[in-house]
Structure formats: C-alpha cells, structure tokens
Design a protein around this motif. Structure first.
Motif, PDB file in Angstrom:
ATOM      1  N   ASN A 181     -56.204 -77.978   0.639  1.00 37.03           N
ATOM      2  CA  ASN A 181     -56.772 -77.741   1.960  1.00 37.03           C
ATOM      3  C   ASN A 181     -57.105 -79.057   2.652  1.00 37.03           C
ATOM      4  OD1 ASN A 181     -56.711 -74.949   1.349  1.00 37.03           O
ATOM      5  ND2 ASN A 181     -58.635 -75.166   0.237  1.00 37.03           N
ATOM      6  N   THR A 182     -56.092 -79.866   2.847  1.00 36.95           N
ATOM      7  CA  THR A 182     -56.250 -81.164   3.478  1.00 36.95           C
ATOM      8  C   THR A 182     -54.914 -81.574   4.068  1.00 36.95           C
ATOM      9  OG1 THR A 182     -56.950 -83.456   3.138  1.00 36.95           O
ATOM     10  CG2 THR A 182     -55.692 -82.436   1.368  1.00 36.95           C
ATOM     11  N   GLU A 183     -54.925 -82.598   4.910  1.00 36.12           N
ATOM     12  CA  GLU A 183     -53.674 -83.092   5.469  1.00 36.12           C
ATOM     13  C   GLU A 183     -52.783 -83.592   4.342  1.00 36.12           C
ATOM     14  OE1 GLU A 183     -52.015 -86.599   8.494  1.00 36.12           O
ATOM     15  OE2 GLU A 183     -54.166 -86.311   8.170  1.00 36.12           O
ATOM     16  N   PRO A 184     -51.544 -83.097   4.275  1.00 33.08           N
ATOM     17  CA  PRO A 184     -50.669 -83.494   3.166  1.00 33.08           C
ATOM     18  C   PRO A 184     -50.236 -84.950   3.234  1.00 33.08           C
ATOM     19  CG  PRO A 184     -49.457 -82.172   4.778  1.00 33.08           C
ATOM     20  CD  PRO A 184     -50.901 -82.147   5.193  1.00 33.08           C
ATOM     21  N   ARG A 185     -50.842 -85.787   2.403  1.00 36.84           N
ATOM     22  CA  ARG A 185     -50.462 -87.201   2.274  1.00 36.84           C
ATOM     23  C   ARG A 185     -50.238 -87.462   0.796  1.00 36.84           C
ATOM     24  NH1 ARG A 185     -51.350 -90.762   6.387  1.00 36.84           N
ATOM     25  NH2 ARG A 185     -51.451 -92.414   4.819  1.00 36.84           N
ATOM     26  N   LEU A 186     -48.980 -87.565   0.420  1.00 33.34           N
ATOM     27  CA  LEU A 186     -48.630 -87.672  -0.994  1.00 33.34           C
ATOM     28  C   LEU A 186     -49.276 -88.876  -1.655  1.00 33.34           C
ATOM     29  CD1 LEU A 186     -46.982 -86.401  -3.282  1.00 33.34           C
ATOM     30  CD2 LEU A 186     -45.079 -87.880  -2.637  1.00 33.34           C
ATOM     31  N   ASP A 187     -49.398 -89.996  -0.930  1.00 37.17           N
ATOM     32  CA  ASP A 187     -49.950 -91.202  -1.548  1.00 37.17           C
ATOM     33  C   ASP A 187     -51.405 -91.030  -1.951  1.00 37.17           C
ATOM     34  OD1 ASP A 187     -50.817 -91.008   1.029  1.00 37.17           O
ATOM     35  OD2 ASP A 187     -50.517 -93.113   1.546  1.00 37.17           O
ATOM     36  N   SER A 188     -52.144 -90.134  -1.273  1.00 38.29           N
ATOM     37  CA  SER A 188     -53.557 -89.941  -1.592  1.00 38.29           C
ATOM     38  C   SER A 188     -53.797 -88.817  -2.590  1.00 38.29           C
ATOM     39  CB  SER A 188     -54.358 -89.677  -0.309  1.00 38.29           C
ATOM     40  OG  SER A 188     -53.906 -88.492   0.327  1.00 38.29           O
ATOM     41  N   GLN A 220     -41.180 -82.398  -3.235  1.00 42.28           N
ATOM     42  CA  GLN A 220     -41.611 -83.782  -3.096  1.00 42.28           C
ATOM     43  C   GLN A 220     -41.825 -84.140  -1.627  1.00 42.28           C
ATOM     44  OE1 GLN A 220     -42.347 -85.459  -5.705  1.00 42.28           O
ATOM     45  NE2 GLN A 220     -41.203 -84.521  -7.379  1.00 42.28           N
ATOM     46  N   GLY A 221     -42.754 -85.083  -1.365  1.00 36.25           N
ATOM     47  CA  GLY A 221     -42.997 -85.522   0.000  1.00 36.25           C
ATOM     48  C   GLY A 221     -44.318 -84.988   0.535  1.00 36.25           C
ATOM     49  N   ASN A 222     -44.514 -85.129   1.850  1.00 37.90           N
ATOM     50  CA  ASN A 222     -45.768 -84.724   2.485  1.00 37.90           C
ATOM     51  C   ASN A 222     -45.727 -83.272   2.951  1.00 37.90           C
ATOM     52  OD1 ASN A 222     -46.970 -87.287   2.174  1.00 37.90           O
ATOM     53  ND2 ASN A 222     -45.956 -88.032   4.023  1.00 37.90           N
TER      54      ASN A 222
END
Length: 206
Positions: free
Chosen positions: A177-184, A151-153
């Motif tokens: 393959n992207t910046e880890p942003r859990l909300d998105s 869980q988390g970014n």
C-alpha cells in the motif's frame, strides 16, 4: 588614530568575508549529489503457524501476519464466486496478500479462472520490466498452478494460482500500500516473497 584603526578593521573583515565566499564557491565545483537513503528495516524472525479453519484448504503463514475476510474486493477484478475472499495482512510492511477461492463447476469456469489469472498478472505490463512464469506442480497433493514474478515498479510483484484442476482454485496477489518503487521495497519484497513461497509449499486441499 581611532578612525584609522576602525577603517582598517572594517577592511580586514571585508577581506575575510571575500575569502570565505570564494572558498565556498570553489568547494561547490566538486559537489555531487548523494544517493537517496532509506531507513534501515528490522525484519522479524521467521516463525509460522497453521491456517486451518472452515475453508477447504490449509497452509502455514508467518506469525507477524494476520488473515481477515476481504469485504471489499477490488472492483477491477471479476470474481466468479465471492464466498471465500481473504486478506493476509503484513502490517509491519504495509502489504497485503489477497487470496480468493473459487469452486470449479465446469470446464468453462476453469478456463475462465486460469485466463483471468493470466490477465490480472499481465495488466501490469506497462510498468513491469519483465514478467516470469513458473510452474507449480505437485501431483501427489493434486496441486498445479502458475507463479508470476513481476519485475519493475508494478503495483503487484507476485501473483499465483493453485488448483486441483477439477474442483478447487485459489488465486493470490501481493500488493504493497505505497507508491511502487522497486529500489525502496526490494528488501521487504524479498522477505515477504519467502513467506509466499512457504505458503505454496505447505498448501493442502482438504
């Protein structure tokens, strides 16, 4: 008369301008930033096909994904046997499920493989809010393993390994393959995680 009229008109325009500025300043006092929005994602229909080729295992995977050989394994991850390295690509979501198969040749190799799986999962502790471990167990099919939910970014949100504990071992790790942003990515993660669960439930050793 014309000069007086022109002067009066200028004063009127100036007065209107001042009123508009004051009104704008007053409205800004109640301004609050809007939350960041994201594009709506259209998810494809859940349909699956069978992966059954030269490899010593079989499973089902979604029709909107494709599987290719991994010719460039991550340098940071030690691979004991590089014979079977596969990538399940999710092009619509810019994600990859990395799969690596290893032959178990001794108790020492088995211990190293399971310890490596734990190490790879917990290396995300820095950005993870929690890491949960679930047991994978199906004695009738000789399938045992551990499922890591991160869980988390963190860069990877799902990792697992499956083994028959004597000859065969398969490890999986899901990355986007992207910046880890859990909300998105949470909606996409939930969608793809169901495909990973389906893979594990349908998994068979040959």
């Amino acid at each position: 008369m014309d000069l007086k009229r022109q002067a009066s008109m200028k004063k009127l325009f100036v007065l209107i301008g001042v009123v508009l500025v004051l009104a704008a300043c007053h409205s800004n006092q109640d301004y609050s930033p809007k939350p960041r929005g994201y594009f709506r994602i259209e998810f494809p229909k859940k349909e699956y096909r069978v992966f059954d080729t030269i490899y010593p295992f079989t499973f089902v995977y979604p029709k909107y994904a494709y599987i290719v050989k991994d010719l460039h394994p991550q340098a940071s991850e030690k691979v004991l046997n590089m014979k079977y390295l596969l990538n399940m690509q999710f092009p619509q979501f810019n994600g990859t499920l990395h799969l690596s198969y290893e032959s178990i040749t001794s108790k020492k190799v088995f211990d190293e493989l399971t310890e490596d799986a734990r190490t790879f999962a917990f290396k995300h502790t820095v950005k993870a809010t929690s890491i949960d471990q679930g047991i994978i167990r199906n004695p009738a099919r000789k399938i045992y393993g551990i499922y890591y939910t991160i869980q988390g970014n963190a860069a990877s949100s799902v990792q697992f390994y499956i083994t028959d504990s004597t000859k065969n071992y398969l490890r999986g790790a899901l990355y986007f393959n992207t910046e880890p942003r859990l909300d998105s990515i949470q909606p996409v993660l939930n969608f793809v995680r169901k495909d990973v669960d389906t893979l594990i439930k349908s998994f068979r050793w040959k």
